[in-house]
Design a protein around this motif. Sequence first.
Motif, PDB file in Angstrom:
ATOM      1  N   THR A  93      44.353  69.707  74.983  1.00 28.96           N
ATOM      2  CA  THR A  93      44.533  70.913  75.788  1.00 28.96           C
ATOM      3  C   THR A  93      44.563  72.180  74.938  1.00 28.96           C
ATOM      4  N   GLY A  94      44.530  72.018  73.624  1.00 32.27           N
ATOM      5  CA  GLY A  94      44.580  73.185  72.755  1.00 32.27           C
ATOM      6  C   GLY A  94      44.259  72.812  71.330  1.00 32.27           C
ATOM      7  N   THR A  95      44.166  73.820  70.483  1.00 27.21           N
ATOM      8  CA  THR A  95      43.871  73.639  69.067  1.00 27.21           C
ATOM      9  C   THR A  95      44.963  74.284  68.219  1.00 27.21           C
ATOM     10  N   VAL A  96      44.994  73.943  66.956  1.00 24.66           N
ATOM     11  CA  VAL A  96      45.948  74.561  66.040  1.00 24.66           C
ATOM     12  C   VAL A  96      45.747  76.070  66.008  1.00 24.66           C
ATOM     13  N   GLU A  97      44.485  76.500  65.963  1.00 34.35           N
ATOM     14  CA  GLU A  97      44.201  77.942  65.912  1.00 34.35           C
ATOM     15  C   GLU A  97      44.715  78.647  67.167  1.00 34.35           C
ATOM     16  N   GLU A  98      44.533  78.025  68.334  1.00 34.92           N
ATOM     17  CA  GLU A  98      45.039  78.628  69.567  1.00 34.92           C
ATOM     18  C   GLU A  98      46.561  78.698  69.554  1.00 34.92           C
ATOM     19  N   ALA A  99      47.203  77.680  69.011  1.00 37.08           N
ATOM     20  CA  ALA A  99      48.667  77.691  68.919  1.00 37.08           C
ATOM     21  C   ALA A  99      49.147  78.829  68.029  1.00 37.08           C
ATOM     22  N   ILE A 100      48.458  79.042  66.916  1.00 34.27           N
ATOM     23  CA  ILE A 100      48.812  80.144  66.022  1.00 34.27           C
ATOM     24  C   ILE A 100      48.666  81.473  66.739  1.00 34.27           C
ATOM     25  N   ARG A 101      47.562  81.642  67.460  1.00 31.23           N
ATOM     26  CA  ARG A 101      47.354  82.888  68.204  1.00 31.23           C
ATOM     27  C   ARG A 101      48.401  83.077  69.292  1.00 31.23           C
ATOM     28  N   ALA A 102      48.955  81.962  69.796  1.00 33.38           N
ATOM     29  CA  ALA A 102      49.990  82.021  70.831  1.00 33.38           C
ATOM     30  C   ALA A 102      51.373  82.276  70.250  1.00 33.38           C
ATOM     31  N   GLY A 103      51.460  82.379  68.927  1.00 31.61           N
ATOM     32  CA  GLY A 103      52.739  82.686  68.284  1.00 31.61           C
ATOM     33  C   GLY A 103      53.584  81.479  67.955  1.00 31.61           C
ATOM     34  N   ALA A 104      52.963  80.304  67.862  1.00 32.80           N
ATOM     35  CA  ALA A 104      53.725  79.081  67.611  1.00 32.80           C
ATOM     36  C   ALA A 104      54.169  78.976  66.162  1.00 32.80           C
ATOM     37  N   ASP A 105      55.348  78.388  65.971  1.00 33.99           N
ATOM     38  CA  ASP A 105      55.849  78.047  64.637  1.00 33.99           C
ATOM     39  C   ASP A 105      55.435  76.638  64.243  1.00 33.99           C
ATOM     40  N   ALA A 106      55.036  75.827  65.217  1.00 36.58           N
ATOM     41  CA  ALA A 106      54.642  74.440  64.983  1.00 36.58           C
ATOM     42  C   ALA A 106      53.783  73.988  66.155  1.00 36.58           C
ATOM     43  N   VAL A 107      53.141  72.825  65.987  1.00 33.63           N
ATOM     44  CA  VAL A 107      52.381  72.212  67.072  1.00 33.63           C
ATOM     45  C   VAL A 107      52.901  70.792  67.284  1.00 33.63           C
ATOM     46  N   SER A 108      52.623  70.247  68.463  1.00 33.62           N
ATOM     47  CA  SER A 108      52.993  68.867  68.748  1.00 33.62           C
ATOM     48  C   SER A 108      51.828  68.156  69.409  1.00 33.62           C
ATOM     49  N   PHE A 109      51.833  66.815  69.273  1.00 31.86           N
ATOM     50  CA  PHE A 109      50.741  65.999  69.786  1.00 31.86           C
ATOM     51  C   PHE A 109      51.308  64.646  70.188  1.00 31.86           C
ATOM     52  N   HIS A 110      50.891  64.161  71.357  1.00 28.24           N
ATOM     53  CA  HIS A 110      51.421  62.923  71.926  1.00 28.24           C
ATOM     54  C   HIS A 110      50.441  61.778  71.693  1.00 28.24           C
ATOM     55  N   ILE A 111      50.973  60.637  71.223  1.00 29.28           N
ATOM     56  CA  ILE A 111      50.164  59.447  71.042  1.00 29.28           C
ATOM     57  C   ILE A 111      50.906  58.241  71.605  1.00 29.28           C
ATOM     58  N   ASN A 112      50.194  57.402  72.368  1.00 28.75           N
ATOM     59  CA  ASN A 112      50.756  56.186  72.933  1.00 28.75           C
ATOM     60  C   ASN A 112      50.294  55.002  72.098  1.00 28.75           C
ATOM     61  N   VAL A 113      51.160  54.547  71.204  1.00 22.28           N
ATOM     62  CA  VAL A 113      50.824  53.464  70.282  1.00 22.28           C
ATOM     63  C   VAL A 113      50.908  52.137  71.030  1.00 22.28           C
ATOM     64  N   GLY A 114      49.811  51.410  71.042  1.00 21.15           N
ATOM     65  CA  GLY A 114      49.736  50.166  71.782  1.00 21.15           C
ATOM     66  C   GLY A 114      48.948  50.272  73.066  1.00 21.15           C
ATOM     67  N   SER A 115      48.563  51.497  73.444  1.00 24.57           N
ATOM     68  CA  SER A 115      47.788  51.692  74.662  1.00 24.57           C
ATOM     69  C   SER A 115      46.293  51.586  74.375  1.00 24.57           C
ATOM     70  N   ASP A 116      45.504  51.559  75.435  1.00 23.32           N
ATOM     71  CA  ASP A 116      44.046  51.533  75.284  1.00 23.32           C
ATOM     72  C   ASP A 116      43.519  52.798  74.618  1.00 23.32           C
ATOM     73  N   TYR A 117      44.334  53.850  74.631  1.00 24.39           N
ATOM     74  CA  TYR A 117      43.896  55.150  74.106  1.00 24.39           C
ATOM     75  C   TYR A 117      44.372  55.391  72.683  1.00 24.39           C
ATOM     76  N   GLU A 118      45.085  54.416  72.119  1.00 20.21           N
ATOM     77  CA  GLU A 118      45.628  54.580  70.772  1.00 20.21           C
ATOM     78  C   GLU A 118      44.565  54.942  69.732  1.00 20.21           C
ATOM     79  N   PRO A 119      43.391  54.269  69.673  1.00 22.59           N
ATOM     80  CA  PRO A 119      42.430  54.601  68.605  1.00 22.59           C
ATOM     81  C   PRO A 119      41.992  56.064  68.626  1.00 22.59           C
TER      82      PRO A 119
END
Length: 267
Positions: A93-119
């Motif tokens: 839904t976004g990129t690191v560059e967009e987060a920086i432009r939005a004034g973020a101090d950090a970014v986060s990313f969700h991963i479901n380990v063990g799901s079909d989408y893990e790779p």
Amino acid sequence: MTTAGLTARLNRIGTDDSYVIIPMDHGLTMGAVQGLKDIESTIDGVTRGGADAVLTQKGIAPRVHDNTNGKGYIVHLNGSTTIGPDEQDKRLTGTVEEAIRAGADAVSFHINVGSDYEPEQTSQLADVTRKAGQFGIPVLAMAYARGPGVDSEDPEALGHAVRLAEEVGADIVKTGYSGDAESFQHVVESTRLPVVIAGGSKGTDRETVEMVRGVMDAGGSGVSMGRSIFQHENPEAITRAVSGVVHDDLSTEDALAKAGLALEVEH
């Protein structure tokens, strides 16, 4: 090698290497549920209550900055909805560059380990850490044990999830709670990263604070709690209780009392 910028930004989203982060990206996931319609007031309340940082999707950034009381801001970079075909299929839904432009101090990313989408999610998380590293931006990996045949509270599976986050370059890792301090110690010991826990669905005040106490007793570094906080009838008070455990090492009883919640009727 840790850069000065990375260290500075980690300090903006935590206190003395411990973290009380309030994710409020659930508007994308669940819609404008309780606590998120007037997200400005919720952000003001939780940061007054002791939260180190709040977290949203990039589009909410204009509603964030005037209400954080000088606390940190994290932009989340993927998501899915509860009404879509598969909630585990988190899409960018976004990129690191967009987060920086939005004034973020950090970014986060969700991963479901063990799901079909893990790779694919593993590859995307690696890309995020690579790009964030170029700018000295911390990455909070939300690494859950979820998928066919995976027990989301199994300490072995949770330990694998947090280790994956470290292996691909995250700076902090959030995961589920295994249910007690003794079993969660294995999760904490599975990585050198600071480990924070998700809150899950809203429980009683005592249940919430007891869970936080267990995490800290296991050597954890804090919380990244959403619904348990922002859907509370008094987000500032429950944040103060959680912060009391994380930052002041209070007991469950003392933290509830400090926040004025000890005598409230539990529903």
